[in-house]
Design a protein around this motif. Sequence first.
Motif, PDB file in Angstrom:
ATOM      1  N   ILE A 127       0.695  -1.194  -0.024  1.00 20.97           N
ATOM      2  CA  ILE A 127      -0.130  -0.019  -0.006  1.00 20.97           C
ATOM      3  C   ILE A 127       0.835   1.267   0.006  1.00 20.97           C
ATOM      4  CG2 ILE A 127      -1.610   1.291   1.411  1.00 20.97           C
ATOM      5  CD1 ILE A 127      -3.064  -1.048   1.931  1.00 20.97           C
ATOM      6  N   ALA A 128       2.023   1.226   0.715  1.00 23.12           N
ATOM      7  CA  ALA A 128       2.624   2.272   0.898  1.00 23.12           C
ATOM      8  C   ALA A 128       3.293   2.722  -0.487  1.00 23.12           C
ATOM      9  CB  ALA A 128       3.891   2.292   1.955  1.00 23.12           C
ATOM     10  N   TYR A 129       3.537   1.913  -1.325  1.00 23.44           N
ATOM     11  CA  TYR A 129       4.060   2.338  -2.592  1.00 23.44           C
ATOM     12  C   TYR A 129       3.106   2.800  -3.392  1.00 23.44           C
ATOM     13  CZ  TYR A 129       8.546  -0.141  -1.900  1.00 23.44           C
ATOM     14  OH  TYR A 129       9.903  -0.499  -1.290  1.00 23.44           O
ATOM     15  N   THR A 182       0.600   4.693  -2.258  1.00 25.37           N
ATOM     16  CA  THR A 182       0.000   5.955  -1.758  1.00 25.37           C
ATOM     17  C   THR A 182       1.168   6.816  -1.573  1.00 25.37           C
ATOM     18  OG1 THR A 182       0.375   5.104   0.371  1.00 25.37           O
ATOM     19  CG2 THR A 182      -2.066   4.996  -0.496  1.00 25.37           C
ATOM     20  N   ASN A 183       2.374   6.532  -1.817  1.00 30.86           N
ATOM     21  CA  ASN A 183       3.598   7.061  -1.609  1.00 30.86           C
ATOM     22  C   ASN A 183       3.696   7.901  -0.289  1.00 30.86           C
ATOM     23  OD1 ASN A 183       3.209   7.905  -5.201  1.00 30.86           O
ATOM     24  ND2 ASN A 183       4.910   6.727  -4.107  1.00 30.86           N
ATOM     25  N   LYS A 184       3.093   7.140   0.691  1.00 28.06           N
ATOM     26  CA  LYS A 184       3.240   7.607   1.867  1.00 28.06           C
ATOM     27  C   LYS A 184       3.467   6.514   3.260  1.00 28.06           C
ATOM     28  CE  LYS A 184      -0.256   9.898   4.139  1.00 28.06           C
ATOM     29  NZ  LYS A 184      -1.523  10.555   4.389  1.00 28.06           N
ATOM     30  N   LYS A 185       4.133   6.904   4.087  1.00 27.86           N
ATOM     31  CA  LYS A 185       4.006   5.879   5.165  1.00 27.86           C
ATOM     32  C   LYS A 185       4.591   6.806   6.569  1.00 27.86           C
ATOM     33  CE  LYS A 185       3.995   1.853   7.171  1.00 27.86           C
ATOM     34  NZ  LYS A 185       2.951   0.735   7.192  1.00 27.86           N
ATOM     35  N   TYR A 210       7.628  10.390   2.819  1.00 30.58           N
ATOM     36  CA  TYR A 210       7.381  10.159   1.399  1.00 30.58           C
ATOM     37  C   TYR A 210       8.091   8.547   1.087  1.00 30.58           C
ATOM     38  CZ  TYR A 210       8.022   9.798  -3.671  1.00 30.58           C
ATOM     39  OH  TYR A 210       8.052   9.511  -4.939  1.00 30.58           O
ATOM     40  N   VAL A 211       7.626   7.821   0.405  1.00 32.38           N
ATOM     41  CA  VAL A 211       8.144   6.572   0.078  1.00 32.38           C
ATOM     42  C   VAL A 211       7.668   6.239  -1.597  1.00 32.38           C
ATOM     43  CG1 VAL A 211       8.536   5.377   2.358  1.00 32.38           C
ATOM     44  CG2 VAL A 211       6.508   5.132   0.955  1.00 32.38           C
ATOM     45  N   ASP A 212       8.813   5.734  -2.142  1.00 34.80           N
ATOM     46  CA  ASP A 212       8.560   5.026  -3.448  1.00 34.80           C
ATOM     47  C   ASP A 212       9.601   3.933  -3.539  1.00 34.80           C
ATOM     48  OD1 ASP A 212      11.178   5.906  -4.308  1.00 34.80           O
ATOM     49  OD2 ASP A 212      10.324   7.744  -5.073  1.00 34.80           O
ATOM     50  N   ARG A 213       9.546   3.138  -4.760  1.00 38.57           N
ATOM     51  CA  ARG A 213      10.161   1.850  -4.940  1.00 38.57           C
ATOM     52  C   ARG A 213      11.529   2.045  -4.745  1.00 38.57           C
ATOM     53  NH1 ARG A 213       7.382  -2.202  -9.153  1.00 38.57           N
ATOM     54  NH2 ARG A 213       9.036  -3.373  -8.176  1.00 38.57           N
ATOM     55  N   PRO A 243       9.516   1.934   5.479  1.00 32.18           N
ATOM     56  CA  PRO A 243       9.570   2.004   7.134  1.00 32.18           C
ATOM     57  C   PRO A 243       8.571   0.942   7.929  1.00 32.18           C
ATOM     58  CG  PRO A 243       9.338   4.232   6.210  1.00 32.18           C
ATOM     59  CD  PRO A 243       8.884   3.365   5.234  1.00 32.18           C
ATOM     60  N   ARG A 244       9.186   0.152   8.794  1.00 35.80           N
ATOM     61  CA  ARG A 244       8.688  -0.755   9.481  1.00 35.80           C
ATOM     62  C   ARG A 244       8.702  -0.201  10.904  1.00 35.80           C
ATOM     63  NH1 ARG A 244       9.302  -2.763   4.737  1.00 35.80           N
ATOM     64  NH2 ARG A 244       9.470  -4.900   4.378  1.00 35.80           N
TER      65      ARG A 244
END
Length: 278
Positions: free
Chosen positions: A74-76, A78-81, A89-92, A97-98
């Motif tokens: 899901i985080a990829y 929505t680009n968010k975690k 912001y996160v992408d591939r 983050p865990r």
Amino acid sequence: MFAKTETISSSIDKASKILSCISPTARLDSEILLSFILKKEKSWLITHREYLLNAAEAEAYKKVILRRKDHEPIAYITNKKEFMGLDFYVDRSVLIPRPETEILVEKALDIIKSGNIQSVLEIGTGSGIISCSTAYYSSQKLSIEALDISGSALAVAKKNAFSLGLTKSINFSEIDIFDFEPKKKYDLILTNPPYVKDSEIIDELSYEPFNALSGGKNGLNFITLLLPKLSLLTDNICLMEIGEGQDKYLKHNQFFETEFIEDLAGINRVAMLTNVTY
Ligand SMILES: C[S@@+](CC[C@H](N)C(=O)[O-])C[C@H]1O[C@@H](n2cnc3c(N)ncnc32)[C@H](O)[C@@H]1O
């Protein structure tokens, strides 16, 4: 998949059914993705269950549900975690983050508060969560250096540092830790190294950067190489996130005295390495 006149309620029901084969949290996933598509809080979905999705919204929702069905995290999508109460912001190009990594940051903040810590080195910063949240919550003025072998990961880390107003607090460098020649020793080293067994990098994990996860056949390749290097980088403390069962290996290392901090499941999740012996 979705009829032309779907309500929020019926769309979530259908999406949950589709995702139930890949996700134990299918309903929650469906809700998060619909609130992402509609740009509304989840609470809004609850109070507007009979709202009819328009054609564009239904089509966009269908697309993200199919991506999720293919195991994309899901985080990829929505680009968010969220991490430590902060939005990243996160992408591939970066590891997602865990929550367990918060244990390492909380311990780092305790050590910083109680000790004489000025210089911090983070090895493998990825999205920058560890350095950014340490800098954000620390009451002490710190000099933080964060490095990563991946230029595209560092671009994400810099973007996050910028969003949190931390650009001046962290110095990011693109370098392989095994080529890094420090000019000084650091008071505190923080690292969440790649520690996953290659055979376990499947399904959702296969979307994440391989070199962020891969610890080789037994999961310990990177950590084994890192230990002697760490002893050249600090005379003080290193906090290292580890995988389940890797405490047995670290307990007997020849470089540091080692204690462990458990996660909520009672697994030794963070190794605290101190007192370099040479
Ligand atoms: C497990 S991820 C941790 C990312 C982030 N710190 C976190 O906790 O979410 C490991 C990171 O180490 C980086 N890395 C892998 N090999 C490296 C090396 N030889 N030198 C420096 N960084 C490396 C990867 O690019 C990745 O960003």
